[in-house]
Design an enzyme around this catalytic site. Structure first.
Site, PDB file in Angstrom:
ATOM      1  N   CYS A 131       0.632  -1.037  -0.400  1.00 47.69           N
ATOM      2  CA  CYS A 131      -0.357  -0.102  -0.057  1.00 47.69           C
ATOM      3  C   CYS A 131       0.960   1.242  -0.017  1.00 47.69           C
ATOM      4  O   CYS A 131       1.096   1.861   0.967  1.00 47.69           O
ATOM      5  CB  CYS A 131      -1.035   0.020   1.122  1.00 47.69           C
ATOM      6  SG  CYS A 131      -2.196   0.765   1.026  1.00 47.69           S
ATOM      7  N   CYS A 134      -0.606   3.623   2.146  1.00 47.48           N
ATOM      8  CA  CYS A 134      -0.281   4.076   2.822  1.00 47.48           C
ATOM      9  C   CYS A 134       0.763   4.303   4.060  1.00 47.48           C
ATOM     10  O   CYS A 134       2.154   4.715   5.342  1.00 47.48           O
ATOM     11  CB  CYS A 134      -0.988   2.256   4.221  1.00 47.48           C
ATOM     12  SG  CYS A 134      -2.382   2.129   3.578  1.00 47.48           S
ATOM     13  N   ASP A 135       1.865   3.565   3.315  1.00 45.78           N
ATOM     14  CA  ASP A 135       3.695   3.671   3.816  1.00 45.78           C
ATOM     15  C   ASP A 135       4.463   4.666   2.778  1.00 45.78           C
ATOM     16  O   ASP A 135       5.367   4.443   3.379  1.00 45.78           O
ATOM     17  CB  ASP A 135       4.006   2.032   3.774  1.00 45.78           C
ATOM     18  CG  ASP A 135       2.903   1.210   4.483  1.00 45.78           C
ATOM     19  OD1 ASP A 135       2.288   1.378   5.570  1.00 45.78           O
ATOM     20  OD2 ASP A 135       2.631  -0.178   3.789  1.00 45.78           O
TER      21      ASP A 135
END
Length: 300
Positions: A131, A134-135
């Site tokens: 992701c 996300c990261d």
């Protein structure tokens, strides 16, 4: 007992909830762990007609539309389905409860296909991610690899290029056959994106004596690439593990509507034979809800 149980809170599930609730049916969405499913991870939506913003924003708007008409949403995941159209369906969830419904709409979507090479599992969450939105923040100013060559991979690369120092796209084919032309052009225009075609990753290992947690990505042709992170975007598999083996699936684990038991309907990325796009998810969510409503009305 609910009239309609909807599994999944992505665009398909939320659309189905809107139509079912607006059709006067008692509706419950078992929304999984994340409102919006994969859509929630899209930083900037450009190809959903009539909307500009993030996927998370669109998910919140869809949720508010469905709940305004009385749909309920619980953020739990289905672990098993039993029963039938005659006696009603029972959906066991990971909160330890069982929810009853006269019909069920399966909209549990698809999740990123996991990378199956040495080191991929070992370094998941420690340099290997599925992701980018996300990261990606954790790799600001660093060097990253994106593995894959479809729309998702190129979108991830473009997103990461705004954060990372350099992005290398590793793709097993000679060019980005499956990606949209506008994304290919944007990738080609970015000076900090390098494309490595006709290769793949064979192994991931820790760089010896690295104090920053750097990795070594070894390609199938023996090249070793030092990187801070690897973002995997190599396709998706349908989330249908909660179904029994008696339910027919295609090679991606997706479901054909005509092969499902009476009273069970399917929508979104878990629906076989449709493109994995928000627009198609919304369309199949509408269809599934309308079919469920028609089925319920015919039983009166």
């Amino acid at each position: 007992m609910y009239d309609v149980l909807i599994l999944g809170s992505g665009p398909a599930g939320l659309t189905a909830a809107l139509y079912a609730a607006r059709g006067g049916k008692k509706t419950l969405v078992l929304g999984g762990t994340t409102l919006g499913g994969q859509m929630a991870g899209i930083a900037k939506l450009e190809n959903y007609p009539g909307f500009r913003g993030s996927g998370a924003e669109l998910a919140e708007f869809m949720k508010s539309q469905s709940t305004e008409f009385g749909a309920e949403i619980k953020f739990v995941s289905a672990v098993a389905i039993s029963g039938d159209a005659d006696s009603g369906f029972a959906v066991a969830a990971d909160d330890g409860k069982t929810y009853a419904g006269k019909t069920v709409i399966l909209a549990t979507g698809a999740w990123p296909r996991k990378l199956d090479i040495d080191g991929a599992r070992e370094f998941m969450g420690r340099g290997v991610s599925y992701c980018a939105t996300c990261d990606g923040f954790f790799y600001s100013g660093k060097t990253v690899i994106v593995l894959g060559g479809g729309n998702s991979a190129l979108n991830d690369a473009l997103y990461l290029a705004d954060l990372a120092k350099t992005v290398k796209i590793v793709y097993r084919k000679s060019e980005f056959f499956r990606a949209e032309n506008v994304l290919r052009e944007r990738v080609a225009a970015r000076e900090n994106i390098e494309c490595l075609f006709n290769t793949d990753l064979a192994k991931i290992s820790a760089k010896p004596d690295s104090s920053d947690g750097e990795l070594i990505a070894t390609t199938t042709d023996g090249r070793e690439i030092v990187t801070d992170g690897i973002f995997v975007a190599i396709g998706h598999e349908a989330n249908t593990d909660y179904l029994t083996e008696s339910v027919s699936r295609d090679e991606m684990g997706r479901l054909a509507p005509e092969k499902l038991p009476t009273g069970i309907f399917v929508a979104g990325d878990v629906h076989s034979g449709v493109k994995m796009q928000i627009a198609t998810a919304v369309g199949t969510g509408c269809t599934a809800a309308m079919d469920a409503i028609a089925y319920l009305n015919a039983q009166k």
